[in-house]
Scaffold this motif. Structure first.
Motif, mmCIF file in Angstrom:
data_model
loop_
_atom_site.group_PDB
_atom_site.id
_atom_site.type_symbol
_atom_site.label_atom_id
_atom_site.label_comp_id
_atom_site.label_asym_id
_atom_site.label_seq_id
_atom_site.Cartn_x
_atom_site.Cartn_y
_atom_site.Cartn_z
ATOM 1 N N ALA A 1 0.826 -1.211 0.000
ATOM 2 C CA ALA A 1 0.000 0.000 0.000
ATOM 3 C C ALA A 1 0.860 1.261 0.000
ATOM 4 N N ARG A 2 1.944 1.254 0.786
ATOM 5 C CA ARG A 2 2.832 2.423 0.813
ATOM 6 C C ARG A 2 3.505 2.615 -0.537
ATOM 7 N N GLY A 3 3.922 1.507 -1.150
ATOM 8 C CA GLY A 3 4.538 1.600 -2.468
ATOM 9 C C GLY A 3 3.587 2.141 -3.510
ATOM 10 N N LEU A 4 2.346 1.647 -3.511
ATOM 11 C CA LEU A 4 1.352 2.132 -4.463
ATOM 12 C C LEU A 4 1.047 3.610 -4.243
ATOM 13 N N ALA A 5 0.987 4.019 -2.973
ATOM 14 C CA ALA A 5 0.728 5.429 -2.658
ATOM 15 C C ALA A 5 1.808 6.320 -3.262
ATOM 16 N N ASN A 6 3.061 5.859 -3.227
ATOM 17 C CA ASN A 6 4.161 6.631 -3.804
ATOM 18 C C ASN A 6 4.166 6.583 -5.322
ATOM 19 N N MET A 7 3.757 5.452 -5.881
ATOM 20 C CA MET A 7 3.766 5.296 -7.341
ATOM 21 C C MET A 7 2.752 6.197 -8.027
ATOM 22 N N ILE A 8 1.642 6.497 -7.375
ATOM 23 C CA ILE A 8 0.560 7.252 -8.018
ATOM 24 C C ILE A 8 1.040 8.589 -8.548
ATOM 25 N N THR A 9 1.852 9.295 -7.778
ATOM 26 C CA THR A 9 2.359 10.611 -8.211
ATOM 27 C C THR A 9 3.877 10.680 -8.128
ATOM 28 N N ASP A 10 4.541 9.512 -8.135
ATOM 29 C CA ASP A 10 5.993 9.460 -8.026
ATOM 30 C C ASP A 10 6.481 10.159 -6.761
ATOM 31 N N GLY A 11 5.738 9.955 -5.674
ATOM 32 C CA GLY A 11 6.144 10.479 -4.377
ATOM 33 C C GLY A 11 5.799 11.925 -4.124
ATOM 34 N N GLN A 12 5.059 12.565 -5.032
ATOM 35 C CA GLN A 12 4.723 13.982 -4.878
ATOM 36 C C GLN A 12 3.370 14.148 -4.190
#
Length: 324
Positions: free
Chosen positions: A142-153
């Motif tokens: 879930a944390r990885g997907l959260a970062n992938m959505i906007t490339d950590g922005q």
């Protein structure tokens, strides 16, 4: 069959009815803490500060209800902080970048949150993965997907009405976010206290094998509990987005520890079968009051972490002593 489902639920109901008695210790601790802080700083008992405490515990309070149900069945959910962040990012992406109406984005994001809980529950029930490992894996995913959505922005720029819901005090004291938390508390308490489903959770936590022999669909309830935990973590994410007027993938880091701490401090047994929403409310208030009081006293965040850790250790030790 020597044990009927009715007998098992009746026994579990008796355990649920004893919940209030089990909250005596945490309640006394909360009262003593409030008395100490009222003498230590004159700002603590002000109406403004007490309302601020309620605002500050909304996210923790909502997640703690789902965690209570998970721990009651003898499980654990380490993914709630990451699911909170994933929900925020899905909501922000759908509303601000895809262009969907914000309410639709919120609804779809909550569906994603519930889906993460369903996956964790199925890993536990269908594949036999221990709850600790299953939810640890979901925390990472879930944390990885959260970062992938906007490339950590982070995503900013929600409609003004959205953030105003977290700060407008209806009747001069109650914000919508606090109202949502109170509704979740009440619904969770009613479910555990007055429904057969709530009594079933106590039965599963008491002894899963006996509950299964009694005809209770343990796997179904287990998946349902993790779905609820994920859904409430997602709802907490929406509430946090209201308060911040932005979403970011780093949100919710270590929230799972605070949530577990609140439930345990409130008297819910980590071995399952004992505890309830009333104790969790007290546990949430203890953490909220403690953090607020330490801030008013000028204690550093690093020292606060130590104090919270000591409180958790004492709460678990007290539970172990009572079992003996």
């Amino acid at each position: 069959m020597s044990v009927s489902a009715t007998d098992q639920e009746r026994s579990a109901g008796a355990s649920a009815l004893s919940t209030l008695k089990g909250t005596t210790g945490p309640l006394i601790g909360l009262i003593l803490l409030c008395i100490f802080l009222s003498f230590a700083t004159d700002k603590f008992m002000s109406a403004r500060n007490l309302l601020n405490i309620l605002d500050q515990i909304t996210v923790l309070g909502i997640m703690a209800v789902g965690m209570t149900m998970v721990i009651l069945i003898g499980g654990i959910d380490l993914a709630v902080g990451s699911v909170l962040a994933l929900t925020m990012m899905v909501m922000g992406y759908l509303a601000n970048q895809v262009g969907l109406p914000l309410p639709v984005g919120i609804l779809l994001a909550l569906c994603v949150a519930a889906g993460t809980g369903a996956i964790s529950g199925l890993l536990i029930t269908a594949l036999g993965v221990p709850a600790f490992i299953a939810t640890l894996a979901m925390m990472s995913v879930a944390r990885g997907l959260a970062n992938m959505i906007t490339d950590g922005q982070q995503i900013v720029g929600f409609p003004s009405w959205f953030s105003l819901l977290a700060y407008t005090r209806f009747g001069g004291f109650l914000t919508l976010t606090v109202a949502v938390m109170l509704v979740v508390f009440v619904l969770g308490w009613i479910y555990l206290r007055y429904t057969s489903g709530g009594r079933t959770l106590y039965a599963i936590g008491g002894n899963q094998e006996v509950a299964r022999l009694a005809g209770i669909q343990v796997n179904l309830y287990t998946v349902g509990v993790y779905v609820m935990s994920g859904l409430l973590a997602g709802l907490a994410g929406v509430v946090l987005a209201m308060r911040l007027d932005s979403v970011q993938p780093t949100a919710g880091v270590s929230y799972e520890l605070d949530t577990i701490a609140a439930v345990v401090i409130g008297g819910t047994s980590l071995s399952g079968g004992k505890g309830g929403i009333l104790g969790t409310i007290i546990g949430v208030l203890i953490i909220g009051v403690l953090r607020n009081g330490l801030n008013l006293l000028g204690v550093s965040p690093f020292t606060q972490a130590v104090v919270i850790g000591v409180v958790i250790a004492l709460a678990v030790a007290a539970e172990a002593i009572k079992r003996k």
